[in-house]
Design an enzyme around this catalytic site. Structure first.
Site, PDB file in Angstrom:
ATOM      1  CG  HIS A 167      -1.806   1.106   1.369  1.00 45.49           C
ATOM      2  ND1 HIS A 167      -2.352   1.503   2.536  1.00 45.49           N
ATOM      3  CD2 HIS A 167      -2.248   1.966   0.435  1.00 45.49           C
ATOM      4  CE1 HIS A 167      -3.096   2.557   2.327  1.00 45.49           C
ATOM      5  NE2 HIS A 167      -3.054   2.850   1.061  1.00 45.49           N
TER       6      HIS A 167
ATOM      7  CB  CYS B 177      -3.923  -1.841 -16.127  1.00 47.06           C
ATOM      8  SG  CYS B 177      -4.312  -3.408 -15.368  1.00 47.06           S
TER       9      CYS B 177
HETATM   10  C1  PEP Z   1      -1.007  -6.354 -12.242  1.00 46.96           C
HETATM   11  O1  PEP Z   1      -0.910  -7.457 -11.705  1.00 46.96           O
HETATM   12  O2  PEP Z   1      -0.338  -6.011 -13.233  1.00 46.96           O
HETATM   13  C2  PEP Z   1      -1.945  -5.351 -11.716  1.00 46.96           C
HETATM   14  C3  PEP Z   1      -2.168  -4.224 -12.341  1.00 46.96           C
HETATM   15  O3  PEP Z   1      -2.524  -5.631 -10.536  1.00 46.96           O
HETATM   16  P1  PEP Z   1      -1.819  -5.384  -9.132  1.00 46.96           P
HETATM   17  O4  PEP Z   1      -0.489  -4.729  -9.394  1.00 46.96           O
HETATM   18  O5  PEP Z   1      -2.744  -4.518  -8.352  1.00 46.96           O
HETATM   19  O6  PEP Z   1      -1.689  -6.757  -8.595  1.00 46.96           O
END
Ligand code: PEP
Ligand code: MG
Length: 753
Positions: free
Chosen positions: A361, A673
């Site tokens: 976080h 993303c």
């Molecule tokens: C990812 O796994 O690329 C993602 C965007 O999710 P997080 O980083 O929140 O696990």
């Protein structure tokens, strides 16, 4: 043997200084192995040599005098080859080098093993014996095990600058961890201490010794009082023998025991918490070593008492307002978002944490705020770092303690260059993200925090590609209610309307846990994560879906994304729940269309189910962070292996290319993303593969936009076909960096060695 090993390591761990640690090492090992000599040599990087640091058996006058270059003498040979050397008659070995000051000629047999930490040779551990004999297999194995265990402890001691006295060039120490938030900062450490943790008390000199002594006495009195009360409360329920234990506690706290010793240290110039922690540690170390179960258990009592006194001392010191350095580098075992929030933003320059990862976080927060951060600094002795000048390099995941002038100047100029680049790129923020041959790439941002909304400038964006709902969940003391969630989501949807906002359902587990919903597992990344948790708790998921739908009323810009999908059944179940939630909303009179539904592609299994998924959802979003870690079987938050985590690995590039091709064939939009989308190289490669939507942290927008605007689609496609023809990471990296240079984009890339 195991017990001896354990005890030596424990004792070395508790040593107050590097010298003390080395002295314990040579004495204990000599005794355990019953040899005539045990010596330890440490590597001095500045001078590129191994220095005899301590010995028992060789002449003490040789300490600090005997130095060997890698490959020189038997010790240098062990250091160079990075493997043990076990010889019966050392003086007749071709590499033997005689140092008159050691008196070494008396010893015939030699066993040397390297001390290695994360592939780096820290030193050499040697035992020698008068008698001509080969050391046995068991002895060799013991010394190797010992050296491997000591490596971690020594790296600790070395980082405190203790090796400095060996070289007159200074006390700089360079440590590697996990790059958690990009950027570089120069500043001074401010150590945040978890309350009542004896191992994490920073060293400080008190302003007023008498006041400090008084503080200690008051704290001890408070604990005495607490214990008396506890004893009275329990009087009717415990045996006389157990009652007697409370008396022992009272005695331990008495002036003649702990109190006096701590007071003495305060008078020698240590502040009360640190003096207390040292005294307690010393008693605990001693008691834990004795061969007596009863006494060993008393170690736990002392520690407990120490914690209680410390808690009172900290209560008191917390009352005083901390003074933050002008350029504060916050250093802590584990830093919480609340601690981060206590420091005035203009003073906060960087962040260093022993634990934590790039997805914790506080790392997400640091990235959103543009604060460089390094985490996973497992071996950092934070208790001695208060006020230490340091450089945080959030690009390379590096921390430099007490930087020397030349390095300081280098970093100062890199920081200046970066500032100049950022303001230059800011001016392009309102221009379209279009390639030089006219292809438009939609740039979206990843959100989860209020700061991102207030902080995103006039940048031209196409919406929110990933809203991490777990972040507002982390801010609460319990699951937020449907009403609370509706308000939070509405703010987000309204803030960006009419642009689309992709809201991801709660993605906890792995290393993201909620304080009020802890998940403890042996293998958290392969465990109860993301959709697996919320499908097991449909009541949580339903509340969330309903809140999202209600929040979107009249805005129509909501899209829903499902994390950690592994199978089509999971999608079918959520889809049914979503239909039910929509129906419930409509029954409540809320006017709502079914939002577009997407899945994250982050578990490798979905790469082979794209067709089946495409028939069930409206869009794909590649979570490259997780996809890469699962494809490569590398925990990206484990500092020991995080160097193996690389998006340019041929397997990763092929998987990403395959997803892009298949999505095109299936006519489903695919975006990315994960962090890769926010990296200029990553963005160009993804664009060349066919991805047209990239979502990233807002601070990355300017570099990615600049990269896209300076390259043609044809060029990016050419780069992709070239890299896909390669088979190794090294070749791929070389080619990519070469191309960046040709395109004159090198200045956009994060600095590297
Ligand atoms: C990812 O796994 O690329 C993602 C965007 O999710 P997080 O980083 O929140 O696990
Ligand atoms: Mg993920």
């Amino acid at each position: 043997m195991l017990e001896i090993l354990r005890r030596i390591v424990q004792e070395v761990n508790g040593a107050r200084s590097l010298d003390a640690a080395l002295s314990i090492i040579v004495r204990r090992i000599r005794k355990a192995m019953q040899t005539d000599v045990c010596s330890v040599y440490l590597r001095d990087d500045e001078r590129d040599c191994f220095i005899l640091m301590d010995t028992i058996g060789l002449n003490a006058s040789a300490i600090g005098q005997v130095t060997l270059k890698p490959g020189e003498g038997l010790v240098g040979l062990v250091g160079q080859r990075e493997e043990p050397l076990n010889i019966e008659e050392a003086p007749s070995h071709s590499h033997f080098r005689y140092f008159a000051e050691t008196g070494e000629e008396r010893y015939s047999s030699f066993l040397g093993v390297p001390i290695i930490h994360q592939r780096r040779v820290l030193g050499v551990l040697v035992v020698q014996q008068r008698e001509k004999r080969q050391f046995g297999e068991g002895e060799e194995a013991f010394l190797i095990t010992m050296a491997a265990q000591l490596a971690g402890v020594l790296v600790h001691a070395l980082s405190t600058g203790a090796l400095a006295r060996l070289s007159d060039t200074g006390t700089q120490a360079l440590l590697n961890g996990i790059a958690a938030a990009p950027g570089m900062a120069i500043g001074e450490a401010f150590v945040v201490v978890p309350s009542a943790n004896l191992e994490a008390v920073p060293e400080r000199v008190p302003d007023d010794i008498e006041a400090e002594v008084l503080r200690l006495r008051e704290a001890i009195d408070c604990v005495r009082h607490d214990i008396r009360q506890a004893a009275e409360r329990l009087a009717s329920r415990i045996s006389a023998q157990e009652q007697a234990l409370f008396d022992v506690y009272q005695q331990m706290l008495g002036d003649a025991a702990l109190g006096n010793e701590v007071e003495k240290r305060i008078r020698e110039g240590q502040w009360a918490p640190y003096a207390l922690s040292r005294v307690v540690q010393r008693h605990v170390n001693y008691l834990e070593r004795v061969d007596d179960n009863y006494l060993r258990e008393r170690a736990a009592d002392i520690r407990d008492l120490g914690r209680r006194v410390l808690a009172h001392l900290q209560k008191d010191s917390n009352a005083r307002k901390p003074v933050y350095p002008e350029r504060t580098i916050l250093v802590g075992d584990e830093i919480s978002a609340a601690q981060l929030g206590e420091i005035p933003r203009e003073k906060l320059a960087g962040l260093v944490a022993l634990r934590g990862s790039s997805t914790s976080h506080v790392a997400i927060l640091a990235r959103a705020m543009g604060i460089p951060a390094v985490m996973g600094m497992n071996d950092l002795p934070i208790s001695r770092l208060a006020g230490t000048p340091m450089i945080v390099d959030g690009y390379r995941g590096r921390l430099i303690l007490r930087p020397q002038p030349d390095l300081l100047v280098r970093y100062e100029s890199m920081i200046e260059e970066e500032k100049a680049l950022t303001s230059m790129l800011e001016s392009e923020q309102s221009l379209p993200s279009e390639t030089s041959d006219g292809f438009r790439i939609r740039l979206m941002i990843n959100t989860g925090l209020a700061v991102e909304m207030s902080g995103s400038p006039a940048a031209r964006i196409d919406g929110v590609g990933l809203y991490r709902t777990e972040v507002p969940f982390m801010m609460h003391q319990r699951f937020p209610s449907e009403k609370e969630q509706t308000r939070i989501y509405r703010e987000q949807l309204q803030g960006f309307a009419p642009l689309p906002v992709v809201m991801r359902t709660l993605d906890i587990g792995g290393d993201k846990s909620l304080p009020y919903f802890p998940i403890e597992e042996d293998n958290p990344f392969l465990g109860w994560r993301g959709i697996r948790v919320t499908l097991d708790h449909p009541e949580v998921l339903m509340v969330q879906l309903r809140a999202m739908l209600r929040a979107a009323e009249g805005l129509d810009n909501l899209r829903i994304l499902l994390p950690m999908i592994t199978s089509v059944e999971e999608v079918d179940t959520v889809s049914r729940l979503l239909d039910r939630a929509i129906q419930e909303m409509r029954d409540d009179g809320v006017q709502i269309e079914r939002p577009l539904l997407g899945v994250m592609l982050e578990v490798p299994a979905v790469i082979y189910q794209l067709e089946a998924l495409a028939s069930r959802v409206d869009f794909f979003s590649v979570g490259s962070n997780d996809l890469i870690q699962y494809l490569l079987a590398v925990d990206r938050n484990n500092a020991r292996v995080s160097a193996l985590y690389d998006a340019l690995q041929p397997a990763v590039l092929r998987a990403l290319d395959h997803i892009a091709r298949e999505s095109r064939r299936l006519n489903v939009s695919a975006s990315v993303c994960g962090e890769l989308a926010g990296d200029p190289i990553g963005a160009l490669l993804l664009m060349g593969m066919g991805y047209r939507v990239l979502s990233m942290n807002a601070p990355n927008l300017s570099r990615v936009r600049a990269a896209i605007r300076r390259v043609s689609m044809e060029g990016a496609q050419g780069l992709v076909s070239d890299v896909l023809a390669l088979h190794s990471l090294t070749e791929t990296r070389e080619l990519v960096y070469q191309r960046m240079k040709e395109w004159e984009l090198a200045h956009l890339l994060p600095p590297r060695d």
